[in-house]
Design a protein around this motif. Structure first.
Motif, mmCIF file in Angstrom:
data_model
loop_
_atom_site.group_PDB
_atom_site.id
_atom_site.type_symbol
_atom_site.label_atom_id
_atom_site.label_comp_id
_atom_site.label_asym_id
_atom_site.label_seq_id
_atom_site.Cartn_x
_atom_site.Cartn_y
_atom_site.Cartn_z
ATOM 1 N N ALA A 6 40.733 -2.204 -63.158
ATOM 2 C CA ALA A 6 40.224 -1.422 -62.028
ATOM 3 C C ALA A 6 41.365 -0.994 -61.110
ATOM 4 O O ALA A 6 42.268 -1.781 -60.824
ATOM 5 N N GLN A 7 41.323 0.262 -60.688
ATOM 6 C CA GLN A 7 42.325 0.807 -59.777
ATOM 7 C C GLN A 7 41.612 1.582 -58.678
ATOM 8 O O GLN A 7 40.590 2.214 -58.927
ATOM 9 N N ARG A 8 42.155 1.529 -57.468
ATOM 10 C CA ARG A 8 41.577 2.344 -56.396
ATOM 11 C C ARG A 8 42.548 3.455 -56.054
ATOM 12 O O ARG A 8 43.702 3.221 -55.749
ATOM 13 N N ASN A 9 42.045 4.678 -56.120
ATOM 14 C CA ASN A 9 42.877 5.831 -55.827
ATOM 15 C C ASN A 9 42.765 6.185 -54.352
ATOM 16 O O ASN A 9 41.822 5.796 -53.666
ATOM 17 N N GLN A 10 43.734 6.957 -53.883
ATOM 18 C CA GLN A 10 43.575 7.536 -52.560
ATOM 19 C C GLN A 10 42.413 8.521 -52.619
ATOM 20 O O GLN A 10 42.286 9.282 -53.577
ATOM 21 N N VAL A 11 41.565 8.496 -51.617
ATOM 22 C CA VAL A 11 40.351 9.310 -51.641
ATOM 23 C C VAL A 11 40.215 10.111 -50.357
ATOM 24 O O VAL A 11 40.861 9.823 -49.348
ATOM 25 N N LYS A 12 39.359 11.122 -50.419
ATOM 26 C CA LYS A 12 38.947 11.845 -49.229
ATOM 27 C C LYS A 12 37.703 11.162 -48.680
ATOM 28 O O LYS A 12 36.795 10.816 -49.432
ATOM 29 N N LEU A 13 37.677 10.978 -47.373
ATOM 30 C CA LEU A 13 36.574 10.268 -46.749
ATOM 31 C C LEU A 13 35.315 11.121 -46.723
ATOM 32 O O LEU A 13 35.371 12.323 -46.487
ATOM 33 N N ARG A 14 34.190 10.486 -46.959
ATOM 34 C CA ARG A 14 32.865 11.098 -46.824
ATOM 35 C C ARG A 14 32.073 10.216 -45.864
ATOM 36 O O ARG A 14 31.552 9.175 -46.247
ATOM 37 N N LEU A 15 32.017 10.645 -44.620
ATOM 38 C CA LEU A 15 31.453 9.807 -43.567
ATOM 39 C C LEU A 15 30.171 10.412 -43.013
ATOM 40 O O LEU A 15 30.057 11.638 -42.918
ATOM 41 N N GLY A 16 29.249 9.564 -42.643
ATOM 42 C CA GLY A 16 27.997 10.023 -42.069
ATOM 43 C C GLY A 16 27.782 9.443 -40.679
ATOM 44 O O GLY A 16 28.148 8.297 -40.407
ATOM 45 N N LEU A 17 27.207 10.255 -39.798
ATOM 46 C CA LEU A 17 26.806 9.821 -38.465
ATOM 47 C C LEU A 17 25.372 10.269 -38.256
ATOM 48 O O LEU A 17 25.084 11.471 -38.333
ATOM 49 N N SER A 18 24.471 9.335 -38.015
ATOM 50 C CA SER A 18 23.078 9.705 -37.808
ATOM 51 C C SER A 18 22.575 9.112 -36.501
ATOM 52 O O SER A 18 23.040 8.062 -36.057
ATOM 53 N N GLY A 19 21.628 9.809 -35.895
ATOM 54 C CA GLY A 19 21.070 9.321 -34.642
ATOM 55 C C GLY A 19 20.108 10.334 -34.047
ATOM 56 O O GLY A 19 20.072 11.497 -34.443
ATOM 57 N N ALA A 20 19.337 9.871 -33.093
ATOM 58 C CA ALA A 20 18.396 10.752 -32.410
ATOM 59 C C ALA A 20 19.149 11.738 -31.518
ATOM 60 O O ALA A 20 20.329 11.542 -31.205
ATOM 61 N N SER A 21 18.477 12.787 -31.113
ATOM 62 C CA SER A 21 19.064 13.778 -30.221
ATOM 63 C C SER A 21 19.521 13.116 -28.926
ATOM 64 O O SER A 21 18.803 12.319 -28.325
ATOM 65 N N GLY A 22 20.755 13.430 -28.500
ATOM 66 C CA GLY A 22 21.280 12.875 -27.256
ATOM 67 C C GLY A 22 22.014 11.563 -27.403
ATOM 68 O O GLY A 22 22.501 11.005 -26.414
ATOM 69 N N PHE A 23 22.148 11.079 -28.630
ATOM 70 C CA PHE A 23 22.821 9.792 -28.845
ATOM 71 C C PHE A 23 24.334 9.945 -29.018
ATOM 72 O O PHE A 23 25.045 8.958 -29.117
ATOM 73 N N GLY A 24 24.842 11.181 -29.093
ATOM 74 C CA GLY A 24 26.294 11.382 -29.146
ATOM 75 C C GLY A 24 26.880 11.614 -30.516
ATOM 76 O O GLY A 24 28.041 11.274 -30.754
ATOM 77 N N LYS A 25 26.119 12.245 -31.408
ATOM 78 C CA LYS A 25 26.617 12.472 -32.771
ATOM 79 C C LYS A 25 27.832 13.396 -32.786
ATOM 80 O O LYS A 25 28.842 13.098 -33.432
#
Length: 298
Positions: A6-25
């Motif tokens: 097993a090897q880990r390569n350098q990767v591009k991040l895939r990030l998620g931010l979820s929240g209700a309206s007004g929570f600062g997404k």
């Protein structure tokens, strides 16, 4: 089939931010993006939220691409490609909820086709192409997702009751967060987040926290700690024989899909060089023979 280490390569991040309206997404996504790149000019935000992206222009000179309806998967893909062609490092898609539940989004497309279950056979591939674009982008990508809102009555330390807003289910197709490197859920209007999914292991099971530039720095350090595809490309370019190329191909099994076209290109170059050398030898060899013959007569 073949087992490999097993090897880990350098990767591009895939990030998620979820929240209700007004929570600062949006704000949290921008701060996170700056922590990743430390250059506002390398950040682009695809804004579907009625110009909310520009509310934070005081933070720095980031780029904004306004995406209006119809919010089809294809228009999102076009917006991502526009950012990629502009040498952007971090793309924020704020938000992807419209692609699913907005005007012209997947649910509306499905309804326009008749709303039958069989109609998903035409809609799902279009949605999946959009998801694939996010996963295969050459940029780091941060997505924001709306959450449906619920309310409850809570009592504070002084005994006073107040209404509290909560985010519940994400407004996008179920299962999206499983595609991500990490997914942060904003739990209140104080910008507090918790990691609902975290492949990095940096934030999972940690107490709630507020996203800062340091959050982005930790993520990019993790991202860059694997094998660099840039280094592998250089190794391929410097290969001098077909045996060298074979060894490189086998050395990085997790990168075979990325390196295969480069391997084949370098293979053709080496074969051309070998062919030229052989042609030169075919010309030179008779001359050597003739020269040796003259020398022997003398």
């Amino acid at each position: 089939m073949k087992l490999h280490i097993a090897q880990r390569n350098q990767v591009k991040l895939r990030l998620g931010l979820s929240g209700a309206s007004g929570f600062g997404k949006t704000y949290s996504a921008l701060i996170l993006a700056y922590g990743i790149t430390e250059d506002w000019s390398k950040i682009a935000i695809i804004d579907t939220e009625n110009g909310s992206a520009s509310l934070y222009s005081h933070l720095g000179g980031y780029n904004v691409l306004t995406l209006n309806e119809p919010y089809t998967p294809e228009r999102y893909i076009q917006a991502i490609e526009t950012c990629e062609l502009s040498n952007i490092e971090v793309i924020i898609i704020d938000s992807i909820s419209h692609e699913w539940n907005g005007k012209g989004g997947c649910l509306e497309i499905h309804e326009s086709l008749g709303g039958k279950f069989s109609d998903w056979a035409k809609v799902s591939p279009r949605h999946q192409t959009f998801i694939d674009k996010i996963l295969n982008s050459s940029c780091h990508i941060v997505t924001t997702v709306r959450r449906k809102i619920d309310y409850s009555m809570e009592t504070d330390m002084s005994g006073k009751s107040k209404v509290i807003k909560h985010g519940t289910k994400e407004v996008t197709r179920e299962g999206f967060e499983y595609e991500l490197t990490a997914n942060f859920e904003l739990i209140n209007d104080k910008h507090l987040v918790k990691a609902s999914k975290d492949r990095t292991g940096l934030f999972m099971d940690f107490p709630e926290f507020i996203i800062s530039t340091q959050t982005g720095k930790k993520l990019i350090e993790w991202c860059n700690s694997g094998i660099s595809i840039k280094d592998v490309k250089l190794e391929i370019k410097q290969a001098e024989s077909l045996e060298d190329l074979k060894n490189i191909y086998e050395k990085y099994p997790s990168l075979k899909k990325s390196t295969h076209p480069l391997i084949m290109e370098r293979k053709e170059e080496i074969e051309n060089i070998n062919s030229q050398i052989l042609s030169i030898e075919e010309i030179v060899q008779p001359l050597k023979t003739e020269t040796n013959g003259i020398s022997n007569k003398q």
